[in-house]
Design a protein around this motif. Structure first.
Motif, PDB file in Angstrom:
ATOM      1  N   LEU A   1     -41.942 -44.273  76.768  1.00  0.00           N
ATOM      2  CA  LEU A   1     -42.898 -43.872  77.781  1.00  0.00           C
ATOM      3  C   LEU A   1     -43.766 -45.081  78.100  1.00  0.00           C
ATOM      4  CD1 LEU A   1     -44.437 -41.753  79.510  1.00  0.00           C
ATOM      5  CD2 LEU A   1     -45.830 -41.285  77.468  1.00  0.00           C
ATOM      6  N   TYR A   2     -43.637 -45.601  79.306  1.00  0.00           N
ATOM      7  CA  TYR A   2     -44.442 -46.734  79.756  1.00  0.00           C
ATOM      8  C   TYR A   2     -45.566 -46.202  80.643  1.00  0.00           C
ATOM      9  CZ  TYR A   2     -45.888 -51.006  82.120  1.00  0.00           C
ATOM     10  OH  TYR A   2     -46.636 -52.050  82.628  1.00  0.00           O
TER      11      TYR A   2
ATOM     12  N   LEU B   1     -36.111 -44.296  79.844  1.00  0.00           N
ATOM     13  CA  LEU B   1     -37.351 -45.001  80.158  1.00  0.00           C
ATOM     14  C   LEU B   1     -38.106 -44.217  81.217  1.00  0.00           C
ATOM     15  CD1 LEU B   1     -39.287 -47.395  80.004  1.00  0.00           C
ATOM     16  CD2 LEU B   1     -37.814 -48.596  81.653  1.00  0.00           C
ATOM     17  N   GLU B   2     -39.263 -43.710  80.831  1.00  0.00           N
ATOM     18  CA  GLU B   2     -40.132 -42.952  81.738  1.00  0.00           C
ATOM     19  C   GLU B   2     -41.353 -43.802  82.046  1.00  0.00           C
ATOM     20  OE1 GLU B   2     -41.547 -38.917  83.331  1.00  0.00           O
ATOM     21  OE2 GLU B   2     -39.694 -39.332  82.251  1.00  0.00           O
TER      22      GLU B   2
ATOM     23  N   TYR C   1     -49.191 -48.671  92.648  1.00  0.00           N
ATOM     24  CA  TYR C   1     -49.022 -49.752  91.672  1.00  0.00           C
ATOM     25  C   TYR C   1     -47.755 -49.548  90.842  1.00  0.00           C
ATOM     26  CZ  TYR C   1     -53.815 -50.943  92.885  1.00  0.00           C
ATOM     27  OH  TYR C   1     -54.950 -51.304  93.575  1.00  0.00           O
ATOM     28  N   GLY C   2     -46.730 -49.040  91.477  1.00  0.00           N
ATOM     29  CA  GLY C   2     -45.478 -48.790  90.779  1.00  0.00           C
ATOM     30  C   GLY C   2     -44.581 -50.009  90.736  1.00  0.00           C
TER      31      GLY C   2
ATOM     32  N   GLU D   1     -39.671 -42.572  87.258  1.00  0.00           N
ATOM     33  CA  GLU D   1     -41.021 -43.068  87.534  1.00  0.00           C
ATOM     34  C   GLU D   1     -41.812 -42.000  88.273  1.00  0.00           C
ATOM     35  OE1 GLU D   1     -43.347 -46.992  89.313  1.00  0.00           O
ATOM     36  OE2 GLU D   1     -41.272 -46.615  89.923  1.00  0.00           O
ATOM     37  N   ARG D   2     -43.015 -41.738  87.789  1.00  0.00           N
ATOM     38  CA  ARG D   2     -43.953 -40.841  88.449  1.00  0.00           C
ATOM     39  C   ARG D   2     -45.309 -41.515  88.519  1.00  0.00           C
ATOM     40  NH1 ARG D   2     -43.483 -34.601  86.501  1.00  0.00           N
ATOM     41  NH2 ARG D   2     -45.604 -34.725  87.377  1.00  0.00           N
ATOM     42  N   HIS D   3     -46.157 -40.999  89.408  1.00  0.00           N
ATOM     43  CA  HIS D   3     -47.458 -41.612  89.624  1.00  0.00           C
ATOM     44  C   HIS D   3     -48.593 -40.680  89.229  1.00  0.00           C
ATOM     45  CE1 HIS D   3     -45.199 -44.746  91.532  1.00  0.00           C
ATOM     46  NE2 HIS D   3     -44.698 -43.897  92.412  1.00  0.00           N
ATOM     47  N   ASP D   4     -48.382 -39.937  88.151  1.00  0.00           N
ATOM     48  CA  ASP D   4     -49.410 -39.072  87.578  1.00  0.00           C
ATOM     49  C   ASP D   4     -49.153 -38.969  86.083  1.00  0.00           C
ATOM     50  OD1 ASP D   4     -47.624 -36.762  86.900  1.00  0.00           O
ATOM     51  OD2 ASP D   4     -47.381 -36.687  89.084  1.00  0.00           O
ATOM     52  N   MET D   5     -50.045 -38.294  85.368  1.00  0.00           N
ATOM     53  CA  MET D   5     -49.887 -38.120  83.927  1.00  0.00           C
ATOM     54  C   MET D   5     -49.639 -36.661  83.565  1.00  0.00           C
ATOM     55  SD  MET D   5     -49.932 -41.042  82.399  1.00  0.00           S
ATOM     56  CE  MET D   5     -50.382 -40.738  80.680  1.00  0.00           C
TER      57      MET D   5
END
Length: 338
Positions: A182-183, A206-207, A214-215, A237-241
């Motif tokens: 998890l990055y 790889l997540e 900023y991806g 790849e996602r742009h939230d948590m």
């Protein structure tokens, strides 16, 4: 874990020679450039990682693979770990080194990178360079075939950091295949190199959780996804948590302000704030280790509780930068240990 058998040596290494002039083509050494992870074949990638893990484990044996060679160390930007790792690694392998700072080369007076590369290649065997500028600068130095050029960080990619990271994973887990990483943080040059390297290992997941805007660069993401499909890995790849993976072996972050860069948005810290790595990522008893390429800013991208806690292997990771640098230098010079 010290099990290093999961990475096979796929190519036959050369035999180190004696003192020679740069560019020798005697069957004993062949200079190899490393500007991007993409410059490595699968066999070369695995051999460098395995060799770095052997240096780290103390099982590599004595290596004088750079005996009689001269390595140039050029850093136009600040560096603690990478500069020290390559300088120390080159000395340990028997090389003499010449260090250059940001004001030392005639690049500052308008000489082209191609001309600089041609001149240096008549005097050096390997050049390790950090420009933090475009990769094209390093490709200019690498336009000759006498002196190996190693990218110690460009704007687009930090390939030797990825090799350090894979060395650390192999040392800790005894394997890379099948790991779940998890990055969290910016899709910067470290993230780019990590994505390009990890997606070449089967069953790796790889997540990436990167702030909006900023991806990963689109071109890097496309290359990494194509590799993941080819090798049987997974890249997301996602742009939230939200809705984080249920299980992961590694949590990885980097500093929010990448060396040599600045962010045009004055409110960028508000965008990044939800992506801070805190102990909550270990809620539920996760046994994941924490990695960071350093330097770290406690209280920004990661809390002190995590960075200095029992789950952190960030400082062992930093030490492995020297071990990995030695493996990279052996590869770049076309030599391995006797």
């Amino acid at each position: 874990m010290d099990t290093l058998d999961t990475l096979d040596t796929l190519d036959t290494p050369g035999t180190p020679g004696t003192l020679h002039t740069p560019g020798t083509r005697d069957g004993q050494r062949t200079a190899r450039h490393l500007v991007s992870v993409d410059d490595l074949t699968d066999g070369e990638l695995r051999r460098i990682v395995r060799r770095g893990a052997e240096f780290s484990a103390g099982t590599a044996g004595r290596s004088d693979a750079l005996e009689g060679l001269v390595a140039g160390i050029y850093f136009a930007k600040t560096s603690t770990r990478t500069r020290t790792a390559f300088s120390s690694g080159a000395l340990r392998l028997g090389a003499r080194i010449i260090a250059y700072g940001p004001g030392d080369l005639q690049l500052n007076t308008g000489e082209t990178t191609e001309d600089t590369g041609r001149v240096l290649s008549g005097m050096l065997d390997v050049l390790v360079a950090r420009t933090a500028g475009p990769e094209a600068e390093l490709r200019g130095w690498a336009a000759q075939d006498r002196m190996a050029v190693v990218n110690a960080m460009s704007a687009e990619e930090h390939p030797t950091q990825a090799l350090t990271d894979l060395t650390t994973l192999l040392r800790h887990f005894g394997r890379i295949e099948g790991l779940r990483i998890l990055y969290v943080g910016e899709g910067n040059n470290t993230a780019a190199a990590l994505a390009l390297a990890l997606t070449r290992f089967p069953s790796v997941h790889l997540e990436l959780r990167t702030p909006p805007g900023y991806g990963l660069p689109a071109q890097v993401a496309a290359r990494a996804r194509a590799q993941a499909e080819q090798y049987g890995a997974v890249l997301r790849e996602r742009h939230d948590m939200d809705a984080l993976p249920a299980e992961y072996d590694v949590v990885y972050t980097t500093r929010w302000q990448t060396t040599g860069t600045s962010k045009p948005d004055p409110d960028w810290r508000e965008v990044f704030a939800p992506f801070q790595v805190t102990a909550r990522l270990w809620d539920g008893g996760s046994r994941a280790v924490f990695m960071h390429d350093l330097p770290a800013h406690r209280g920004e991208e990661v809390t002190a509780e995590v960075l200095d806690g029992p789950q952190s292997i960030a400082f062992a990771q930093a030490t492995n930068k020297m071990h990995s640098a030695m493996a990279v230098l052996e590869h770049a010079a076309g030599r391995t240990a006797r």
